[in-house]
Design a protein around this motif. Sequence first.
Motif, PDB file in Angstrom:
ATOM      1  N   GLY A 192       0.823  -1.217   0.000  1.00 56.21           N
ATOM      2  CA  GLY A 192       0.000   0.000   0.000  1.00 56.21           C
ATOM      3  C   GLY A 192       0.851   1.258   0.000  1.00 56.21           C
ATOM      4  N   VAL A 193       1.929   1.243   0.772  1.00 59.38           N
ATOM      5  CA  VAL A 193       2.808   2.412   0.819  1.00 59.38           C
ATOM      6  C   VAL A 193       3.362   2.711  -0.573  1.00 59.38           C
ATOM      7  CG1 VAL A 193       5.028   3.252   1.694  1.00 59.38           C
ATOM      8  CG2 VAL A 193       3.422   2.152   3.246  1.00 59.38           C
ATOM      9  N   THR A 238       0.434   3.922  -3.013  1.00 59.13           N
ATOM     10  CA  THR A 238      -0.030   5.282  -2.745  1.00 59.13           C
ATOM     11  C   THR A 238       1.055   6.299  -3.085  1.00 59.13           C
ATOM     12  OG1 THR A 238       0.602   4.950  -0.444  1.00 59.13           O
ATOM     13  CG2 THR A 238      -1.731   4.728  -0.970  1.00 59.13           C
ATOM     14  N   TYR A 239       2.309   5.908  -2.893  1.00 59.62           N
ATOM     15  CA  TYR A 239       3.392   6.835  -3.227  1.00 59.62           C
ATOM     16  C   TYR A 239       3.439   7.060  -4.743  1.00 59.62           C
ATOM     17  CZ  TYR A 239       7.932   9.094  -3.325  1.00 59.62           C
ATOM     18  OH  TYR A 239       8.933  10.005  -3.516  1.00 59.62           O
ATOM     19  N   TRP A 295       0.953   6.850  -6.817  1.00 62.69           N
ATOM     20  CA  TRP A 295      -0.195   7.670  -7.211  1.00 62.69           C
ATOM     21  C   TRP A 295       0.041   9.138  -6.872  1.00 62.69           C
ATOM     22  CZ3 TRP A 295      -5.147   9.300  -4.583  1.00 62.69           C
ATOM     23  CH2 TRP A 295      -6.073   9.747  -5.517  1.00 62.69           C
ATOM     24  N   PHE A 354      -0.948   8.382   0.972  1.00 62.64           N
ATOM     25  CA  PHE A 354       0.418   7.907   1.208  1.00 62.64           C
ATOM     26  C   PHE A 354       0.761   8.003   2.694  1.00 62.64           C
ATOM     27  CE2 PHE A 354       4.964   9.261   1.519  1.00 62.64           C
ATOM     28  CZ  PHE A 354       5.490   7.988   1.378  1.00 62.64           C
ATOM     29  N   ALA A 358      -0.998   5.308   4.548  1.00 60.82           N
ATOM     30  CA  ALA A 358      -0.404   3.984   4.369  1.00 60.82           C
ATOM     31  C   ALA A 358       0.815   3.821   5.270  1.00 60.82           C
ATOM     32  CB  ALA A 358      -0.026   3.764   2.911  1.00 60.82           C
ATOM     33  N   VAL A 359       1.650   4.860   5.326  1.00 61.75           N
ATOM     34  CA  VAL A 359       2.829   4.796   6.199  1.00 61.75           C
ATOM     35  C   VAL A 359       2.387   4.692   7.656  1.00 61.75           C
ATOM     36  CG1 VAL A 359       4.853   6.061   7.021  1.00 61.75           C
ATOM     37  CG2 VAL A 359       4.265   6.088   4.585  1.00 61.75           C
TER      38      VAL A 359
END
Lengths: 277, 395
Positions: A261-262, A265-266, A268, B242, B245-246
């Motif tokens: 996920g990290v 999302t990064y 995106w 982001f 998520a972290v």
Amino acid sequence: MKELKILAILAIIVIITYLGIEPYAKHVMHGTIPPPDFSYLDLPKFKLAGDPSKGRELFKVNCASCHSLKADGIEAGMDKKTAELSFHVVPPDLSNIAAIVEEHFLANFIRDPQNATKNPKFAMPPMGYLTNDQIGDIIAYLKSTAKKELTGKEILHDACTRCHSVKYQKIPVLTSPEHLKTYLGKIPPDLSLMGRAKEHEYLITFINNPQVLLPGTTMPRLGLTQEATEKVVAYLEQIADPHKEEREKIGMWVLIYMLIGVFLTYAWKKKIWKNIH
Amino acid sequence: MRFIDWLDERLAIRQLIKVMMTEYYVPKNINFLWSFGVLIVLMLVILIISGVFLLMYYKPDANLAFDSVNKTIMMDVAYGWIFRHVHAVGASIMFLLLYVHMARGIYYGSFKPPRELVWLTGYVLFVLMSATAFTGYLLPWGQMSYWAAQTITTLFEKIPFIGPDLVIWIRGHFIVEDPTLTRFFALHVVFLPLLLIIVTAVHLYAVRIVGSNNEDGEPIPKEEKKKKGIPFWPVFMSKEFFVMAVFLTFFFFLVFFHYEFAMDPINFIPADKLQTPPHIYPEWYFLAYYEVLRGFFFSQNLGLIAFVLSMFIAMFLPWLDRSPIVSGKHRPLFQIAFWIFVFDFVFLTILGKLPPTGLYAWLGLIGSIIFFAFFFSLPIISRIERKQLENGGKK
């Protein structure tokens, strides 16, 4: 870069706080736990050698009025009710006692239980009239009947359940509570969650010698061997936290999922922010 | 007709999305600390969901509560333990998020005009969350649950005239007992969460009206919003996801592997009203206030007044700090005071868990005084800065 700097400052503050309120505060509150002493060398030395068959006869005469030894078909002379009325605690079956209790301790215990257990009100009367050789014979006999390999649960049954219940495992206490209250001053705690309520080192040292950590407690020192102590503590920890393995396994998968996920999302974020200045 | 059009005719959904998301502009010059607001909303949702599942098996009865948590939920119900770990660790981490969110607000002057109501509603949320945490902590009915509740409710005894009666009214009994558990339960699962959701809505509404502050505390007029800002959706939220998520990676690491800080071992011993534990302390997020209470060790009454004051003084920040310069980034004097305050807060938190004897007692007193000194230094700093600004203007 600026954001990383802020994150670093945040992390430092959180870590300092954590170290202060967890390891440091715990150290100040509970001190360091002294290591256990499984040699029991504070008790007088014995020369231990004996003959099991002589020991069997001695057992029948001196011990069997209160204690059974089911492994050898010996029943106690006293039923539970009578024992409770006389001692306020149920005497244990001694089939496996020599596999649980350290033999040097056991010899001293037979001679002077109050001194060995560090509990002046310990229920068993002293057998001071037995000679060293006779005690040696009895111990040789007890060793001959004891199972070699005991599980933590079996040790708990023999060593703890006279006074402690383990209700989440449906293990009842053998002595009735009102008698325990007379004997020990209070009803001893249930052990279902002890493995989670106390840390590992604490449990080991406490079982080894309760007075070291809780001066004045009525819990007797039981003289367990190192192996028996470790096994019983491992059992207590396992029943107090039965989902440990599952938790660690699921935890790993959740973390892997979150890490994916990290990255997603990064990626995106990068895409959306490409044209923003 | 497309569904979205159908909905739009009836709920003006397009307009709503514009106002709330696509044409709501967030300033560009902000850092990830501005993401903590959404993280808090996320955490609240996690707490509500995990709480509902716990509620399905929890029994609010002094005889059943402990076993329903530690046996039924933790051992028997499939994956019940995950929900309890998430709820316990989540409550703890919620306060970490709240403190960072508030510290960001203080540092960058987000409480200043026109955002006083954002600050006030936010502070009310903090107080409500504290009450929710305090009432929730009693529910597992462990030793520390019981004795923390006993200790804190005893404090009300010192209130003049009504104190002793008030304590009995709060507890529903002379000591913490079954009635205390059931009323804390009612507050924890119905009343307080309801208030939290309502006030959160007001808080978010207020932010939508006045807009987010930024690193430089620079006001952004309506006309410039589009130029100087980024739309909340998708630009701000793409970064937010982001950060989420972290954050969730860190959160779940704690949930599965490092939860002891939120699940005190002593609370795995059932509540025993005859046996006081040798050390009584609240959860970590209340330790600083608790230390202020103990800090004035020579007078219980003074300690109590200080305790109440320490809980609420930050609420009055918009009126304590009236400096015309908004952001701490451009206020060297304020920065010094701010960092002393942050370290003092950490210092008090650590002291709060240590026994209040000897040197620790004196350190607690010093820490408590510094805590208040920060707030009382703000009017003075504001004055100096105002003067400097006026002199600079004359030059």
